[in-house]
Design an enzyme around this catalytic site. Structure first.
Site, PDB file in Angstrom:
ATOM      1  N   GLU A 137       0.778  -1.242   0.000  1.00  0.00           N
ATOM      2  CA  GLU A 137       0.000   0.000   0.000  1.00  0.00           C
ATOM      3  C   GLU A 137       0.813   1.297   0.000  1.00  0.00           C
ATOM      4  OE1 GLU A 137      -3.078  -0.168   2.983  1.00  0.00           O
ATOM      5  OE2 GLU A 137      -4.233  -1.475   1.708  1.00  0.00           O
ATOM      6  N   GLU A 139      -6.365  -8.018  -0.042  1.00  0.00           N
ATOM      7  CA  GLU A 139      -7.133  -7.575   1.135  1.00  0.00           C
ATOM      8  C   GLU A 139      -8.511  -7.158   0.672  1.00  0.00           C
ATOM      9  OE1 GLU A 139      -5.481  -4.678   3.905  1.00  0.00           O
ATOM     10  OE2 GLU A 139      -3.456  -5.442   3.530  1.00  0.00           O
TER      11      GLU A 139
HETATM   12  C1  BG6 Z   1      -4.959  -1.928   4.903  1.00  0.00           C
HETATM   13  C2  BG6 Z   1      -3.684  -2.381   5.552  1.00  0.00           C
HETATM   14  O1  BG6 Z   1      -4.797  -0.582   4.601  1.00  0.00           O
HETATM   15  O2  BG6 Z   1      -6.118  -1.891   5.644  1.00  0.00           O
HETATM   16  C3  BG6 Z   1      -3.873  -3.224   6.786  1.00  0.00           C
HETATM   17  O3  BG6 Z   1      -2.839  -3.029   4.637  1.00  0.00           O
HETATM   18  C4  BG6 Z   1      -5.008  -2.667   7.629  1.00  0.00           C
HETATM   19  O4  BG6 Z   1      -2.649  -3.256   7.470  1.00  0.00           O
HETATM   20  C5  BG6 Z   1      -6.276  -2.719   6.775  1.00  0.00           C
HETATM   21  O5  BG6 Z   1      -5.194  -3.313   8.846  1.00  0.00           O
HETATM   22  C6  BG6 Z   1      -7.520  -2.224   7.527  1.00  0.00           C
HETATM   23  O6  BG6 Z   1      -7.292  -0.957   8.039  1.00  0.00           O
HETATM   24  P1  BG6 Z   1      -7.579  -0.638   9.563  1.00  0.00           P
HETATM   25  O7  BG6 Z   1      -7.145   0.752   9.779  1.00  0.00           O
HETATM   26  O8  BG6 Z   1      -9.047  -0.800   9.733  1.00  0.00           O
HETATM   27  O9  BG6 Z   1      -6.798  -1.624  10.347  1.00  0.00           O
END
Ligand code: BG6
Length: 476
Positions: free
Chosen positions: A164, A375
């Protein structure tokens, strides 16, 4: 007529995590601190010191992955576990940990998909030269990447480079430990990104040189940006926003140069990164085989007046809807805002499954390269019931619609390799500790109380088990 909405045979189903968010053992097994071990110390929130205790319980966790039916697992390697001082001597216990994890995965039919870097620059290098701000970081990353890629070459086919870059630019002070003297200098974040682009390209070259049949790409946080209205001005603003927030990264990965309009805007505003001769040649040599996408939501853009105040993306710190702190504004280019047509999560993230089909189609058309989803998920408050169950129907609903969206894209001809939603188990959220949970597996701890860290299967775990077993055909 060909079957509608069919996932290809051999599709990689799995889930994702990152090192500092699950491992714990932050200063155990020879590891030294990373910047995330410092950045996550916040009152009332869990930090990375114990996290989900995966370092000690990885065998139990892999058994749960196997039972879930996963045939792939996306995780990250902690640079400071391999090289506690960033460079120099490798830490044998750290090297062994990832061998053991990969061996356990492979023995259980699970393809390891490691990420080389997920926000966790070793503190030693932050102390030495401010981390990614200094171009020396590129050479030190090369030293680390070369070692890791060589070491695990026989066990890993799919390599992810940097997690990211887009989010690192947007939330640079949260993802990197930035000395105070730079805090008012927004050019620095594009400089950090430039160094990461070089590190990415070098890693791609290394995978191609050192891993027979190896495939490599970045994992990019990606939100497609729609115009707020059908006014031509809003359409232009959306194009500007897509150029600066999305194609600014993907054009480097696949075309070997920065997106022209975005770079010109940065130059005019004194924000462009300093480059050296040969940098773009390196981008071209370090081509990506695929693009991995982290997808949670889409955005909308509208016009930003020339005299608007420049600001970065805000976030909702409370988990109470409607408390988003503000939206990115680039004067004269675009301003983001709320999409009136979409529901949101409790943290004000727009829920937009069609946005996933949209971006898969768009990126495949632009670059003609396969895509991975590394993700995607629903951050929510989960409740552990007295009988030990967790009923997360909202997460099932979210994931189901997104899997359908991938099927639509595949049916439209897009090549998708994998789906690794966030997250396999509950973990330390980047800004909300353990309050905001994403996992298929509940971790019995809170921000304040470590309890017994027991692993508990949520309703979504059993639901996803059926999805994987049917290769995505039994969605309803
Ligand atoms: C992504 C990241 O941006 O989103 C993760 O790669 C992160 O590390 C995930 O945990 C969700 O974001 P957050 O802030 O809800 O944990």
């Amino acid at each position: 007529m060909k079957d509608q909405y069919k996932f290809p045979a051999g599709f990689l189903w799995g889930a994702a995590t990152s090192a500092y968010q699950v491992e714990g053992a932050a200063e155990e097994g020879g590891k030294k601190k990373s910047q995330q071990d410092i950045l996550n110390i916040k009152p009332g929130l869990a930090d990375a010191s114990v996290a989900s205790d995966h370092y000690h319980r990885y065998q139990e966790d892999v058994a749960l992955m196997k039972e879930l039916g996963m045939n792939s697992y996306r995780f990250s390697i902690a640079w400071a576990r391999i090289f506690p001082d960033g460079v120099g001597a490798a830490n044998p216990q750290g090297v062994a940990f990832y061998h053991n994890l990969m061996d356990e995965l492979i023995a259980n039919g699970i393809t390891p998909i490691p990420t080389l870097y997920h926000y966790d620059m070793p503190m030693a290098l932050v102390e030495k030269y401010d981390g990614w701000i200094d171009r020396q970081s590129v050479a030190d990353f090369e030293y680390y990447a070369k070692f890791v890629i060589k070491e695990y070459a026989s066990k890993v086919k799919y390599w992810l480079t940097i997690n990211e870059q887009s989010i690192i630019v947007q939330y640079w002070t949260q993802k990197c430990l930035i000395p105070e003297k730079y805090l008012n200098n927004a050019q620095i974040k594009y400089q950090i990104n430039h160094h990461m682009n070089l590190a990415h390209a070098i890693s791609c070259k290394l995978v191609h040189e050192l891993v027979p049949g190896g495939q490599v790409g970045a994992a990019l946080g990606y939100s497609p940006i729609y115009p707020l209205s059908s006014r031509p001005e809003d359409n232009m603003a959306a194009q500007n926003a897509n150029d600066l927030r999305n194609y600014f990264y993907t054009d480097v990965y696949f075309k070997g140069h920065y997106n022209k309009a975005a770079f010109t805007y940065l130059e005019k505003n004194g924000l462009a990164p300093e480059m050296q001769p040969g940098d773009e040649d390196l981008f071209k040599e370090g081509y990506s085989d695929f693009l991995a996408i982290n997808y949670y939501s889409s955005d909308v853009a509208t016009v930003a007046p020339e005299d608007a105040e420049r600001r970065t993306s805000g976030f909702n710190p409370t988990g109470v809807k409607g408390q988003m702190e503000g939206f990115e504004t680039q004067p004269g280019f675009y301003m983001l805002g709320l999409n009136p047509h979409l529901e949101t999560t409790d943290w004000d993230w727009a829920i937009d499954p069609m946005g996933l089909t949209f971006l898969l189609r768009d990126l495949y058309t632009r670059y003609d390269r396969p895509l991975m989803i590394t993700e995607n998920g629903m951050g929510a408050y989960d409740t552990l019931e007295d009988d030990g169950t967790v009923h997360d129907q909202y997460r099932i609903d979210y994931l189901k619609e997104h899997i359908k969206a991938i099927k639509h894209a595949i049916d439209d001809g897009v090549e998708v390799i994998s789906y690794n939603p966030w997250s396999f188990m509950d973990l330390v959220s980047t800004s909300n500790g353990f309050k905001k949970r994403y996992g298929f597996v509940y971790i019995n701890r809170t921000d304040e109380d470590l309890k017994d860290l027991k692993r508990i299967k949520k309703d979504s775990y059993y639901w996803y088990q059926k999805i994987i077993a049917s290769n995505g055909t039994e969605l309803d």
